[in-house]
Each structure stands twice: as C-alpha cells, then as structure tokens.
Design a protein around this motif. Structure first.
Motif, mmCIF file in Angstrom:
data_model
loop_
_atom_site.group_PDB
_atom_site.id
_atom_site.type_symbol
_atom_site.label_atom_id
_atom_site.label_comp_id
_atom_site.label_asym_id
_atom_site.label_seq_id
_atom_site.Cartn_x
_atom_site.Cartn_y
_atom_site.Cartn_z
ATOM 1 N N MET A 1 -3.680 0.053 4.147
ATOM 2 C CA MET A 1 -3.819 0.517 2.663
ATOM 3 C C MET A 1 -4.333 0.094 1.648
ATOM 4 N N ASP A 2 -4.273 -1.423 1.713
ATOM 5 C CA ASP A 2 -5.069 -2.070 0.679
ATOM 6 C C ASP A 2 -6.423 -1.955 0.574
ATOM 7 N N GLN B 1 -2.081 9.157 0.775
ATOM 8 C CA GLN B 1 -2.506 8.719 -0.499
ATOM 9 C C GLN B 1 -0.923 8.572 -1.286
ATOM 10 N N LYS C 1 0.143 5.109 -0.015
ATOM 11 C CA LYS C 1 -0.796 4.010 -0.719
ATOM 12 C C LYS C 1 -0.123 3.828 -2.287
#
Length: 95
Positions: A69-70, A82, A85
C-alpha cells in the motif's frame, strides 16, 4: 461482481480465438481473481480482498499488505482498498 483486481486494477482484455484455418472470433481474457484475506501488521487485522494471482505475488514480494500500500497509486486501487490505504497511513502517522 466486476472482474477487476482491487489492488492493481487489472481487468478483462479482449482478443481473438484463432483456429487452425485462421478463422478469427472475438474472445475475452479474464484475470485470475482470488478471494484472499490479507493481514495488516500496522492495524493488526485482516482484510478480505478480491485480487489477481499476480497481485498476490507482488504483495508477497514487497513484504506484505502494508508495504504494498505504501507504493501503490491511489488511482489504481478500488474504493475499499483506498480506505485501507488511508487507515494504514493514519495509523502510522499517529504512532
């Protein structure tokens, strides 16, 4: 349910079936989607996602869901991904 990977955005592609006689008919190439549960070390909980086999290998290669996710671009992620994240970024900022 749409046939789109939640992490990479990979979806169906189109092409041709080609017979031995070179007759061409249209066909669809569908992504290899799997229902998986991925663990977030930062949040300490699991998330159920529908992702492609290639995305699952990428998650393993990068070292887990948090590391994936980074580097992931928000535009490619599904709305649910999203949200995950943002939760991970928020938890890291507070820690």
């Amino acid at each position: 349910m749409s046939r789109v990977c939640e992490l990479t955005g990979k979806g169906p592609m189109s092409g041709n079936n080609v017979s031995h006689a070179q007759n061409k008919t249209r066909r669809r190439f569908l992504p290899n989607l799997n229902d998986v549960s991925l663990m977030s070390e930062t949040l300490g909980r699991t998330f159920k996602l529908r992702i492609s086999a290639a995305a699952l290998r990428t998650v393993d290669h990068r070292g887990g869901l948090d590391a994936f996710m980074d580097k992931a671009k928000a535009e490619e992620l599904s709305p649910g991904a999203q949200k995950i994240k943002r939760e991970i970024e928020k938890a890291r900022a507070n820690a």
